[in-house]
Design an enzyme around this catalytic site. Structure first.
Site, short mmCIF file in Angstrom:
data_model
loop_
_atom_site.label_atom_id
_atom_site.label_comp_id
_atom_site.label_asym_id
_atom_site.label_seq_id
_atom_site.Cartn_x
_atom_site.Cartn_y
_atom_site.Cartn_z
N LYS A 67 20.44 48.22 46.01
CA LYS A 67 21.13 49.23 46.30
C LYS A 67 21.92 49.67 45.65
O LYS A 67 21.96 51.01 44.45
CB LYS A 67 21.76 49.11 47.56
N ARG A 82 29.94 36.50 43.41
CA ARG A 82 30.92 36.83 44.61
C ARG A 82 31.01 36.24 45.96
O ARG A 82 30.33 35.14 45.84
CB ARG A 82 30.30 38.08 45.27
N ARG A 108 25.71 37.87 56.29
CA ARG A 108 25.68 39.84 55.98
C ARG A 108 24.64 39.91 56.41
O ARG A 108 24.17 41.31 57.35
CB ARG A 108 25.94 39.57 54.36
#
Ligand code: AMP
Length: 218
Positions: free
Chosen positions: A13, A161, A172
């Site tokens: 994305k 991250r 997630r």
């Protein structure tokens, strides 16, 4: 042109959003970037959301609605935008539809990038982000000659991250399937919804998206 891009974490994305923003000259409104910037700056908002981001959970709908209401009414948002990372839940999608009707902004297309879960876990647990310029790359794509340098800005600032660790990635994904995937369908009741296959090289996916957007805007 106003476009909403959706897709599971790690579906490409970010890369596709950057291409759309460059091609269509619209502002990139990424709620994830806004929240990470708040955490980095140590603001009150940042302190409030830091633990949520690290765990890969979702920030509350009320807080997100306030953030996006404010952002969409800033002056640079009246000449087209790409909304990335919002909405993430059905209530956010409903809130957005209401907000956009109120401020009289149309949506030309909702692009939903579709990638299977196993592919996402493989991609994300190898993802590295540059602390300096925000560029993302994959461990497997790093050039041995340049080592741990960011392929975009050259800084030795690549890191994983916290929310890209495997356990968090799985959480997630679960959150995405349960909460966000249904939000795409809610948007689809109001705006043209384009489901795009997110597998393949970034350039191929980009072409598919361009094809979908060209159809939506003509
Ligand atoms: P992203 O960069 O879009 O993957 O967002 C990173 C993190 O920010 C997410 O895992 C959430 O914790 C939080 N976040 C971003 N956008 C939203 C949203 N629309 N609603 C709730 N939480 C969000």
């Amino acid at each position: 042109m106003n476009v909403i891009i959706m897709g599971p974490p790690g579906c490409g994305k970010g890369t596709q959003a950057a291409a759309i923003v460059a091609d269509w000259r619209v502002v990139h409104i990424s709620t994830g970037d806004m929240l990470r910037a708040a955490v980095k700056s140590g603001s009150a908002l940042g302190k409030q959301v830091e633990a949520i981001l690290t765990a890969g959970e979702l920030v509350s709908d009320d807080l997100m609605m306030d953030l996006i209401r404010d952002r969409l009414q800033q002056s640079d948002a009246c000449n087209g935008w790409l909304l990335d990372g919002f909405p993430r839940t059905v209530p956010q999608a409903e809130g957005l539809v209401e907000l956009l009707a109120e401020i009289q902004q149309p949506v030309d297309a909702v692009v939903s990038l579709e990638v299977p879960d196993e592919e996402i876990v493989a991609r994300l647990s190898g993802r590295l982000t540059c602390r300096e310029c925000g560029h993302t790359t994959n461990k497997s794509a790093l050039n041995p000659a340049t080592g741990d340098r960011c392929p975009q800005c050259g800084a030795r600032a690549l890191y994983q991250r916290d929310d890209d660790k495997e356990e968090t990635v799985r959480n997630r994904l679960l959150v995405y399937r349960e909460k966000t995937y249904p939000a795409a369908a809610t948007l689809g009741q109001h705006y043209p919804l384009k489901r795009v296959n997110g597998l393949g090289a970034p350039a191929e996916v980009s072409q598919r998206i361009q094809g979908a957007l060209a159809k939506a805007t003509h």
